[in-house]
Design an enzyme around this catalytic site. Structure first.
Site, PDB file in Angstrom:
ATOM      1  CB  SER A 142      36.604  26.273  12.762  1.00  0.00           C
ATOM      2  OG  SER A 142      36.598  25.672  11.480  1.00  0.00           O
ATOM      3  CE1 TYR A 156      31.410  28.476  11.825  1.00  0.00           C
ATOM      4  CE2 TYR A 156      33.389  27.840  10.623  1.00  0.00           C
ATOM      5  CZ  TYR A 156      32.443  27.584  11.599  1.00  0.00           C
ATOM      6  OH  TYR A 156      32.543  26.436  12.364  1.00  0.00           O
TER       7      TYR A 156
END
Length: 268
Positions: A142, A156
């Site tokens: 990401s 995350y």
């Protein structure tokens, strides 16, 4: 050289980027191993891809939060005489709220799915790729792995940063063995991700130019891994954000992150 019809294993294949990978690879002549928890969705996708592209899609339901799942998946492949040419480690999700707001088993499952499972699957499937002189591994990371951490969804960005560094090292180790490894780093992508985390209303306030669709992300990822690109950030806007993050002093970057986190992170 790859097989006449390469076999691609995709985790988290029931929706979003995972399903988009399945559709795109099937259209390019791949057979598939579809892995996720939702058997009904996998079977529907497998039937659709067979009808549209003639792809043979093997459905292997699994919960990657189970530490035994990667070994069981590879054992099942071996029993069926299947050899994997492409591994797409896509399964993932977010844990909303601050770190202390969730019980430890919630975080333990998250780390198993986003760190341990993709690492173990790569470890188990890589030797066969090297032996055959061909393989592709895409670790779906990401943009969050390139920018300062934010308050909320605490693990995350950290997990995605790990996948980026892991992919870089794995790419260097295997570039002379016909195996390409790429960390694919999308930004905001239209999918079920934000519905699952309960942050759809928050992220829905972000401008549309910050968003990409899953099909575009996947096409960029496939082209990047074929080029032998160890890390690929999708979209011009996301690449600009990454570049600015690298140039911005840490103190200012963290202040900006703290301010912007309120716009798209659940903090309670």
């Amino acid at each position: 050289m790859p097989a006449l019809r390469p076999l691609s294993l995709i985790t988290g294949a029931s929706a979003g980027i995972g399903a988009a990978f399945a559709r795109e690879l099937a259209a390019r002549g791949h057979d598939l191993v579809l892995v996720a928890r939702r058997t009904d969705r996998l079977q529907a996708l497998a039937e659709d891809l067979h009808q549209r592209h003639g792809a043979q899609a093997h459905v292997l339901p699994a919960d990657l939060a189970d530490p035994t799942a990667p070994r069981q998946l590879v054992d099942a492949l071996q029993k069926q005489g299947l050899t994997v040419d492409w591994l797409v480690n896509n399964a993932g999700y977010g844990v909303p709220g601050t770190f202390d707001a969730s019980d430890w088993p919630v975080h333990a499952d998250f780390l198993q799915v986003l760190l341990n499972a993709p690492t173990e699957l790569a470890w188990r499937l890589l030797p066969g790729m090297r032996e055959r002189g061909y393989g592709r591994i895409v670790n779906v990371a990401s943009l969050a792995g390139h920018v300062p951490g934010s308050a909320g969804h605490t693990l995350y960005a950290a997990s995605k940063a790990y996948l980026i560094k892991f992919s870089q090292s794995l790419a260097l180790e295997n570039r002379h063995h016909g195996v390409h490894v790429c960390a694919l780093c999308p930004g905001f992508t239209w999918s079920e991700f934000h519905d699952v985390t309960g942050t759809r209303a928050l992220v829905g306030k972000l401008p549309r130019f910050m968003w990409q669709d899953a099909d575009t992300v996947v096409r960029e990822g496939i082209e990047a891994v074929e080029r032998g690109e160890p890390v690929h950030v999708t979209g011009r806007v996301n690449r600009a954000i990454k570049a600015l993050a690298k140039l911005t002093p840490d103190r200012l970057a963290l202040w900006l992150s703290a301010r912007e986190s309120r716009r798209y992170r659940q903090l309670d």
